[in-house]
Design an enzyme around this catalytic site. Structure first.
Site, mmCIF file in Angstrom:
data_model
loop_
_atom_site.group_PDB
_atom_site.id
_atom_site.type_symbol
_atom_site.label_atom_id
_atom_site.label_comp_id
_atom_site.label_asym_id
_atom_site.label_seq_id
_atom_site.Cartn_x
_atom_site.Cartn_y
_atom_site.Cartn_z
ATOM 1 N N ALA A 130 0.804 -1.224 0.000
ATOM 2 C CA ALA A 130 0.000 0.000 0.000
ATOM 3 C C ALA A 130 0.837 1.275 0.000
ATOM 4 O O ALA A 130 0.313 2.351 -0.276
ATOM 5 C CB ALA A 130 -0.929 0.010 1.212
ATOM 6 N N TYR A 131 2.119 1.191 0.304
ATOM 7 C CA TYR A 131 2.935 2.398 0.357
ATOM 8 C C TYR A 131 3.115 2.968 -1.046
ATOM 9 O O TYR A 131 3.728 2.357 -1.913
ATOM 10 C CB TYR A 131 4.301 2.111 0.975
#
Length: 322
Positions: free
Chosen positions: A60-61
């Site tokens: 998700a980063y």
């Protein structure tokens, strides 16, 4: 650099883990304080030079960009078998009904996507980023077990949940004969000590190594309370996680102890986290070379019992927000 086993596993990691959330090219999911690839690579290179072998990221980063940057840098700069790459799954980074959570479908899809972005054929530590209320823990653990037996994952870890949930996961793994978690990535710092009540005793009892995130309180423990940074001014989580009435006394006391000891606030704050025997490797996110130097130098800072008492006595209970 110093090294330790991750919990009761045989995996050896540096006592400082480089957090890679601050690496990411411009995208809808990137933070405005994220570093692009050109700025990220020198930091990764310096981390390797300092002896750091443990790198933590997540799908998700920056919507996968962090994994891509981290993966390319480590392929170019390190021997794959000498570094420990950790990533996470849970939050959605694509559209679709099965894009979020920890179902078998979501885990298998996102695992393959992370492997492609990282440019590797296995992940050393694959972590569930949060607890999934919509999927049975049996299904999640079964999928993670299959990921390990397939050779795509070496170890599994968990992150930010209640102790009863983690206990349920550990019990279910043992009951079903599934691969067990070896690590817990939880929030822990002088500003957030709620994990000491239940999670830390559970981890100590079960041989789980903790790899705390935000050991410097999103930077609040590195400067005067009124001093601001680009992140503190733009990160919406700052106001949600911290409160001046409870936290400023801790920041002020940290400044006093650091001044009396003749070291930086960051060194004292990190040394305090490292002194907890259940902590294996705090995760440090950096945007400057000096951040790395301070984190590593904290390994040589020893706090006296009196200094620990001074740091801890101003803490007040607060909500444990994941």
């Amino acid at each position: 650099m110093k090294y330790t086993k991750l919990g009761s596993s045989g995996l050896e990691v540096s006592r400082i883990c480089l957090g890679c959330m601050s690496f990411g090219e411009e995208s809808p999911g990137a933070h405005d304080w994220s570093l692009d690839e050109a700025a990220s690579r020198p930091i990764i290179e310096k981390a390797l030079d300092l002896g750091i072998n443990f790198f933590d990221t997540a799908n998700a980063y920056s919507i996968g960009s962090s994994e891509e940057i981290t993966g390319r840098a480590l392929r170019d700069m390190a021997n794959r078998d000498e570094v420990v790459i950790a990533t996470k799954v849970f939050f959605p980074i694509r559209r679709g009904r099965n894009a979020r959570g920890l179902s078998r479908k979501a885990i298998m899809t996102e695992l393959d996507a992370s492997l492609r972005r990282l440019g590797t054929d296995y992940i050393d530590l694959y972590q569930i980023h949060r607890w999934d209320d919509r999927t049975s823990i049996d299904e999640t653990l079964g999928a993670l077990h299959d990921a390990v037996t397939s050779g795509k994952v070496r170890y599994i870890g968990a992150s930010s949940m209640w102790a009863w949930q983690f206990s349920k996961a550990l019990y279910t793994s043992e009951l079903r004969g599934f691969t067990k978690f070896v690590s817990m990535q939880n929030q822990y710092s002088l500003l957030q000590r709620e994990e000491e009540r239940e999670m830390h005793p559970l981890c100590a009892d079960q041989g789980i190594g903790t790899i705390p995130w935000s050991p410097l309180g999103r930077g609040l423990l590195t400067r005067d309370w009124d001093e601001t940074t680009r992140r503190s001014q733009s990160d919406p989580m700052m106001a949600r996680r911290f409160d001046e009435a409870k936290d400023r006394p801790i920041v002020d006391r940290l400044g006093e102890v650091a001044r009396d000891k003749g070291v930086s606030r960051a060194q004292v704050a990190m040394a305090w986290v490292l002194a907890n025997p259940v902590v294996a490797s705090p995760i440090v996110g950096v945007t400057k070379m000096s951040h790395l130097d301070e984190a590593v130098s904290a390994l040589d800072v020893e706090l006296t019992a009196e200094e620990k008492e001074r740091l801890e006595e101003v803490y007040a209970p607060r909500a444990n927000l994941f």
